[in-house]
Design an enzyme around this catalytic site. Sequence first.
Site, PDB file in Angstrom:
ATOM      1  N   GLU A 136      37.088  37.692  24.962  1.00 27.70           N
ATOM      2  CA  GLU A 136      37.788  38.679  25.979  1.00 27.70           C
ATOM      3  C   GLU A 136      39.067  39.318  25.323  1.00 27.70           C
ATOM      4  OE1 GLU A 136      36.843  38.800  29.865  1.00 27.70           O
ATOM      5  OE2 GLU A 136      38.707  39.235  30.333  1.00 27.70           O
TER       6      GLU A 136
ATOM      7  N   TYR B 133      39.525  46.303  31.643  1.00 29.65           N
ATOM      8  CA  TYR B 133      39.966  47.706  32.336  1.00 29.65           C
ATOM      9  C   TYR B 133      40.585  47.608  33.532  1.00 29.65           C
ATOM     10  CZ  TYR B 133      38.687  52.287  34.350  1.00 29.65           C
ATOM     11  OH  TYR B 133      38.820  53.292  34.840  1.00 29.65           O
TER      12      TYR B 133
ATOM     13  N   HIS C  34      34.186  46.685  30.536  1.00 28.21           N
ATOM     14  CA  HIS C  34      34.574  46.102  31.979  1.00 28.21           C
ATOM     15  C   HIS C  34      34.536  47.660  32.669  1.00 28.21           C
ATOM     16  CE1 HIS C  34      36.020  42.041  31.758  1.00 28.21           C
ATOM     17  NE2 HIS C  34      35.518  42.106  30.849  1.00 28.21           N
TER      18      HIS C  34
ATOM     19  N   GLY D  31      37.787  44.870  41.373  1.00 26.68           N
ATOM     20  CA  GLY D  31      39.161  45.507  40.977  1.00 26.68           C
ATOM     21  C   GLY D  31      40.163  45.214  41.810  1.00 26.68           C
ATOM     22  N   ASP D  32      41.286  45.167  41.564  1.00 21.61           N
ATOM     23  CA  ASP D  32      42.496  44.980  42.576  1.00 21.61           C
ATOM     24  C   ASP D  32      42.927  46.345  43.127  1.00 21.61           C
ATOM     25  OD1 ASP D  32      42.594  42.308  41.886  1.00 21.61           O
ATOM     26  OD2 ASP D  32      43.797  42.467  40.201  1.00 21.61           O
TER      27      ASP D  32
ATOM     28  N   GLN E 205      36.369  33.221  36.480  1.00 23.00           N
ATOM     29  CA  GLN E 205      37.540  32.956  36.455  1.00 23.00           C
ATOM     30  C   GLN E 205      38.201  31.879  35.461  1.00 23.00           C
ATOM     31  OE1 GLN E 205      40.503  34.014  35.890  1.00 23.00           O
ATOM     32  NE2 GLN E 205      41.574  34.627  37.812  1.00 23.00           N
TER      33      GLN E 205
END
Length: 291
Positions: free
Chosen positions: A17, A49, A77, A108-109, A174
């Site tokens: 990644e 991204y 992403h 996404g955050d 993760q």
Amino acid sequence: MTRIAELLAAGPTYSFEFFPPKNDKELGTLARTIAELQPLEPSFVSVTYRGGAESRQRTFDLVSGMLHTTKLNPMAHLICVAHTRLELADILVSLRKAGVENLMALGGDTPEDPSGGAGELAYAAELVQLARAVGGFSIGVAAHPAGHPRSTSMPNDRDHLAAKLELADFGVTQFFFEASEYEGLMADLRERGVDTPVLPGILPVTSLSTMGRLGAMGAAAPAWMEARLRAADERGGADAVRKEGVELATELCSHLLEVGVPGLHFYTFNTSSATREIYAALGLGPATTPP
């Protein structure tokens, strides 16, 4: 064959990644890293991204550039945050027109900029459904062995993850540092009748400064791991810490391969040396047969 679902059906995958560079210096570093990792012939590489027009364009440029100038098989992403449904559909269509076949669909955050907006889609599962409507993608989603930060409980987390994985082709976790975390995740998914392949995410921790940031990144180092890295620092400083970190990641990967994981996904931070050393220690690469 470039679709990740098909690659996983054929056997274990090994992937890296990257994140898109923000400036010329980072671009130079990434270019060197790609040149150093390409000979390992990874099954695919993913490009992160963060959201927003600028980051979106950097991800698109990097992914499309890989398609046309390297032998790498890129996965883009995409996140729900700060996008309308129409904007996300436009991005998906642009990716397909560019020849991109693999997508990592993420929630996404929440954006730090209040003007960014939360977006019309709240969950990655909705983005998976939109990508299915556009068509042509092999779609991955994220999994959190320790539970998603927004989850109210572990059973709730696993229920949502199971539903998401049933829509997707594969998952990527993760990073984590104890094999039991991954094994527990997979046991929970099996109990829910899910057999979608989930790739373990591997992060070699090669400095004490990186170790100190792990909690904020989503998975703090366990006490025994911190003790080994600090003992290495006392023995030989930064070089010894780096060597110990590579050994720790290699031990984790070796155990995971022994229990039959569908592959390994390395978080590189846009550098190559640790990943190349782990590859060599495990006997992976184009000229060898994986254990």
